[in-house]
Design a protein around this motif. Structure first.
Motif, PDB file in Angstrom:
ATOM      1  N   SER A 101       1.085  -1.005   0.410  1.00 52.69           N
ATOM      2  CA  SER A 101       0.472  -0.052  -0.385  1.00 52.69           C
ATOM      3  C   SER A 101       1.004   1.631  -0.128  1.00 52.69           C
ATOM      4  O   SER A 101       0.922   2.352  -0.676  1.00 52.69           O
ATOM      5  N   ARG A 102       1.859   1.274   0.848  1.00 51.08           N
ATOM      6  CA  ARG A 102       3.041   2.408   0.462  1.00 51.08           C
ATOM      7  C   ARG A 102       3.600   2.868  -0.723  1.00 51.08           C
ATOM      8  O   ARG A 102       3.649   3.917  -1.025  1.00 51.08           O
ATOM      9  N   GLU A 103       3.622   1.627  -1.599  1.00 53.45           N
ATOM     10  CA  GLU A 103       4.148   1.881  -3.109  1.00 53.45           C
ATOM     11  C   GLU A 103       3.324   2.187  -3.698  1.00 53.45           C
ATOM     12  O   GLU A 103       3.548   3.709  -5.209  1.00 53.45           O
ATOM     13  N   VAL A 104       1.625   1.969  -3.532  1.00 47.36           N
ATOM     14  CA  VAL A 104       0.648   2.794  -4.342  1.00 47.36           C
ATOM     15  C   VAL A 104       0.652   3.926  -3.581  1.00 47.36           C
ATOM     16  O   VAL A 104       0.222   4.516  -4.543  1.00 47.36           O
ATOM     17  N   ASP A 105       0.487   4.291  -3.023  1.00 43.31           N
ATOM     18  CA  ASP A 105       0.520   5.363  -1.950  1.00 43.31           C
ATOM     19  C   ASP A 105       1.673   6.974  -2.605  1.00 43.31           C
ATOM     20  O   ASP A 105       1.543   7.728  -3.022  1.00 43.31           O
ATOM     21  N   VAL A 106       3.349   6.247  -2.662  1.00 37.72           N
ATOM     22  CA  VAL A 106       4.298   6.830  -3.285  1.00 37.72           C
ATOM     23  C   VAL A 106       3.941   6.752  -5.226  1.00 37.72           C
ATOM     24  O   VAL A 106       4.387   7.974  -6.089  1.00 37.72           O
ATOM     25  N   LEU A 107       3.204   6.580  -5.334  1.00 40.75           N
ATOM     26  CA  LEU A 107       3.246   6.259  -7.632  1.00 40.75           C
ATOM     27  C   LEU A 107       1.738   7.271  -7.935  1.00 40.75           C
ATOM     28  O   LEU A 107       1.598   8.165  -8.494  1.00 40.75           O
ATOM     29  N   ARG A 108       0.851   6.925  -6.496  1.00 40.81           N
ATOM     30  CA  ARG A 108       0.037   8.062  -6.443  1.00 40.81           C
ATOM     31  C   ARG A 108       0.578   9.263  -6.393  1.00 40.81           C
ATOM     32  O   ARG A 108      -0.498  10.071  -6.880  1.00 40.81           O
ATOM     33  N   LEU A 109       1.438   9.579  -5.925  1.00 39.18           N
ATOM     34  CA  LEU A 109       1.248  11.414  -5.415  1.00 39.18           C
ATOM     35  C   LEU A 109       2.589  11.189  -6.661  1.00 39.18           C
ATOM     36  O   LEU A 109       2.486  13.194  -7.021  1.00 39.18           O
ATOM     37  N   LEU A 152       9.833  14.591  -4.652  1.00 37.80           N
ATOM     38  CA  LEU A 152      10.773  13.427  -3.851  1.00 37.80           C
ATOM     39  C   LEU A 152       9.823  14.281  -2.033  1.00 37.80           C
ATOM     40  O   LEU A 152       9.881  13.189  -1.743  1.00 37.80           O
ATOM     41  N   LYS A 153      10.881  15.473  -2.219  1.00 37.62           N
ATOM     42  CA  LYS A 153      10.778  15.976  -1.095  1.00 37.62           C
ATOM     43  C   LYS A 153       9.025  16.324  -0.444  1.00 37.62           C
ATOM     44  O   LYS A 153       8.278  15.955   0.645  1.00 37.62           O
ATOM     45  N   GLU A 154       7.499  16.545  -1.233  1.00 35.31           N
ATOM     46  CA  GLU A 154       6.812  16.504  -0.971  1.00 35.31           C
ATOM     47  C   GLU A 154       6.598  15.218  -0.487  1.00 35.31           C
ATOM     48  O   GLU A 154       5.177  15.175   0.518  1.00 35.31           O
ATOM     49  N   ILE A 155       6.536  13.898  -1.043  1.00 34.58           N
ATOM     50  CA  ILE A 155       5.678  13.094  -1.114  1.00 34.58           C
ATOM     51  C   ILE A 155       6.774  12.499   0.779  1.00 34.58           C
ATOM     52  O   ILE A 155       5.268  12.241   1.514  1.00 34.58           O
ATOM     53  N   ALA A 156       7.698  12.455   0.108  1.00 38.65           N
ATOM     54  CA  ALA A 156       8.168  12.124   1.676  1.00 38.65           C
ATOM     55  C   ALA A 156       6.977  12.988   3.506  1.00 38.65           C
ATOM     56  O   ALA A 156       7.186  12.428   4.248  1.00 38.65           O
ATOM     57  N   GLN A 157       7.374  13.987   3.317  1.00 35.64           N
ATOM     58  CA  GLN A 157       7.101  14.941   3.868  1.00 35.64           C
ATOM     59  C   GLN A 157       5.169  14.222   4.264  1.00 35.64           C
ATOM     60  O   GLN A 157       4.491  14.032   5.054  1.00 35.64           O
ATOM     61  N   LYS A 158       4.743  14.258   2.917  1.00 33.73           N
ATOM     62  CA  LYS A 158       3.170  14.007   3.059  1.00 33.73           C
ATOM     63  C   LYS A 158       2.856  12.556   3.970  1.00 33.73           C
ATOM     64  O   LYS A 158       1.640  12.378   3.892  1.00 33.73           O
ATOM     65  N   ALA A 176       5.417  10.957   5.649  1.00 35.45           N
ATOM     66  CA  ALA A 176       5.821  10.850   7.058  1.00 35.45           C
ATOM     67  C   ALA A 176       7.131   9.883   6.887  1.00 35.45           C
ATOM     68  O   ALA A 176       7.940   9.014   7.371  1.00 35.45           O
ATOM     69  N   TYR A 177       7.979   9.908   5.177  1.00 32.95           N
ATOM     70  CA  TYR A 177       9.448   9.005   5.263  1.00 32.95           C
ATOM     71  C   TYR A 177      10.195  10.351   5.167  1.00 32.95           C
ATOM     72  O   TYR A 177       9.757  10.749   4.544  1.00 32.95           O
ATOM     73  N   SER A 178      11.306   9.478   4.857  1.00 41.78           N
ATOM     74  CA  SER A 178      12.970   9.950   4.041  1.00 41.78           C
ATOM     75  C   SER A 178      12.224  10.386   2.424  1.00 41.78           C
ATOM     76  O   SER A 178      11.613   9.276   2.157  1.00 41.78           O
ATOM     77  N   GLU A 179      13.526  11.242   2.190  1.00 45.23           N
ATOM     78  CA  GLU A 179      13.295  11.032   0.645  1.00 45.23           C
ATOM     79  C   GLU A 179      14.320  10.325   0.350  1.00 45.23           C
ATOM     80  O   GLU A 179      13.832   9.722  -0.358  1.00 45.23           O
ATOM     81  N   ARG A 180      15.164   9.291   1.253  1.00 49.27           N
ATOM     82  CA  ARG A 180      15.659   8.176   0.911  1.00 49.27           C
ATOM     83  C   ARG A 180      14.418   6.761   0.547  1.00 49.27           C
ATOM     84  O   ARG A 180      15.105   6.017  -0.659  1.00 49.27           O
ATOM     85  N   THR A 181      13.525   7.287   1.480  1.00 49.61           N
ATOM     86  CA  THR A 181      12.952   6.048   1.763  1.00 49.61           C
ATOM     87  C   THR A 181      12.395   6.236   0.525  1.00 49.61           C
ATOM     88  O   THR A 181      11.563   5.056  -0.270  1.00 49.61           O
ATOM     89  N   ILE A 182      11.731   7.097   0.611  1.00 49.39           N
ATOM     90  CA  ILE A 182      10.276   7.223  -1.147  1.00 49.39           C
ATOM     91  C   ILE A 182      11.802   7.465  -3.000  1.00 49.39           C
ATOM     92  O   ILE A 182      10.741   5.822  -3.242  1.00 49.39           O
ATOM     93  N   LYS A 183      13.023   7.476  -2.979  1.00 50.30           N
ATOM     94  CA  LYS A 183      13.687   6.754  -3.629  1.00 50.30           C
ATOM     95  C   LYS A 183      13.646   5.261  -3.706  1.00 50.30           C
ATOM     96  O   LYS A 183      13.724   4.798  -4.640  1.00 50.30           O
ATOM     97  N   ASN A 184      14.273   4.697  -2.315  1.00 51.99           N
ATOM     98  CA  ASN A 184      14.264   3.584  -2.802  1.00 51.99           C
ATOM     99  C   ASN A 184      12.827   2.519  -2.293  1.00 51.99           C
ATOM    100  O   ASN A 184      12.860   1.725  -3.307  1.00 51.99           O
TER     101      ASN A 184
END
Length: 153
Positions: free
Chosen positions: A95-103, A110-116, A118-126
């Motif tokens: 579900s977090r992968e779906v959330d990232v793809l949706r955003l 990446l910075k906005e997605i990480a803030q929304k 509550a992950y680090s930018e590195r986690t979003i990239k990963n």
């Protein structure tokens, strides 16, 4: 089912079964082993047979309504008892992968997605990297396109 298992080992094949009215297998197991059509012997006709052969030859599926219901029940059971507790979708995305793809699809960086989320930018990239790698995609745009095509977003 044993005969189907032996016939399908290593090769992709499509089968039409003509069965008696009391035949009640696990329909998902039959489908897993290549069954793409089932006709009841009691209602067998040449025209139904030809229609079914044509449908299966064109990658179609022909199942009696009662067996369709059983297949949907099996699908929902897997969805609810296997995938959902592991936080997966039917397409193998968490579900977090779906959330990232949706955003990403909505145009957030990446910075906005990480803030929304509550992950680090590195986690979003990963997360994006893992989706791209696992599904053999080329880039983020391709990942978003994949998610749209399979109906996730």
């Amino acid at each position: 089912m044993d005969a189907l298992r032996s016939l399908t080992s290593g090769a992709v094949k499509r089968f039409l079964l003509i069965v008696e009215g009391d035949w009640r297998p696990y329909i998902s197991t039959a489908v897993q082993h290549g069954v793409r059509a089932i006709l009841w012997r009691a209602s067998f006709s040449a025209s139904a047979f030809l229609h079914t052969i044509h449908a299966v030859g064109n990658s179609g599926v022909v199942l009696p309504p009662s067996l369709q219901g059983m297949l949907v029940d099996d699908f929902l059971r897997v969805q609810n008892e296997v995938l959902a507790p592991r936080d997966l979708t039917t397409h193998g995305l968490a579900s977090r992968e779906v959330d990232v793809l949706r955003l990403v699809a909505e145009g957030f960086d990446l910075k906005e997605i990480a803030q929304k989320l509550a992950y680090s930018e590195r986690t979003i990239k990963n997360i994006l990297y893992q989706v791209i790698k696992r599904h053999g995609l080329r880039n983020r745009a391709h990942a978003v396109s994949f998610a749209i095509r399979v109906g996730i977003i």
